[in-house]
Design a protein around this motif. Structure first.
Motif, short mmCIF file in Angstrom:
data_model
loop_
_atom_site.label_atom_id
_atom_site.label_comp_id
_atom_site.label_asym_id
_atom_site.label_seq_id
_atom_site.Cartn_x
_atom_site.Cartn_y
_atom_site.Cartn_z
N ALA A 212 0.83 -1.21 0.00
CA ALA A 212 0.00 0.00 0.00
C ALA A 212 0.87 1.26 0.00
O ALA A 212 0.58 2.22 -0.71
N LEU A 213 1.94 1.25 0.78
CA LEU A 213 2.86 2.39 0.80
C LEU A 213 3.50 2.59 -0.57
O LEU A 213 3.59 3.72 -1.06
N ALA A 214 3.93 1.51 -1.19
CA ALA A 214 4.56 1.60 -2.51
C ALA A 214 3.58 2.14 -3.54
O ALA A 214 3.93 3.01 -4.35
N GLN A 215 2.35 1.68 -3.50
CA GLN A 215 1.33 2.19 -4.43
C GLN A 215 1.07 3.67 -4.20
O GLN A 215 0.93 4.44 -5.15
N TRP A 216 1.02 4.07 -2.95
CA TRP A 216 0.80 5.49 -2.63
C TRP A 216 1.97 6.34 -3.14
O TRP A 216 1.76 7.38 -3.75
#
Length: 92
Positions: free
Chosen positions: A75-79
């Protein structure tokens, strides 16, 4: 999550936010990896978040963030990748 996991202790969200910190700004990371393969680059960044990295952004290594789950790292990488400004298509 960037506040919860204290990512902002070393990274800024945007390179226009004042004094640089230890790690690269999230928007600069997004720009580097923009258009480089969707899920593969998300997996790559998530792995680097969880296991740490060195040498890609200078001499200061990023320590492993093993307290971040795989799903949270994804999720952090996508954000992070979402921070790239996408140019709208213009009809000619």
């Amino acid at each position: 999550m960037v506040e919860t996991f204290k990512c902002i202790a070393c990274h800024r969200v945007d390179d226009k936010q004042g004094r640089k910190r230890l790690g690269p700004d999230f928007n600069v990371i997004a720009e580097r990896y923009a258009g480089e393969g969707g899920d593969a680059v998300v997996d790559y960044l998530a792995t680097r978040i969880r296991h740490g990295a060195r040498g890609s952004w200078g001499a200061v290594p990023m320590p492993a963030q093993s307290h971040v789950s795989e799903a949270e790292a994804q999720a952090l990488a996508q954000w992070i990748l979402s921070l790239v400004a996408v140019e709208p298509l213009v009809e000619k």
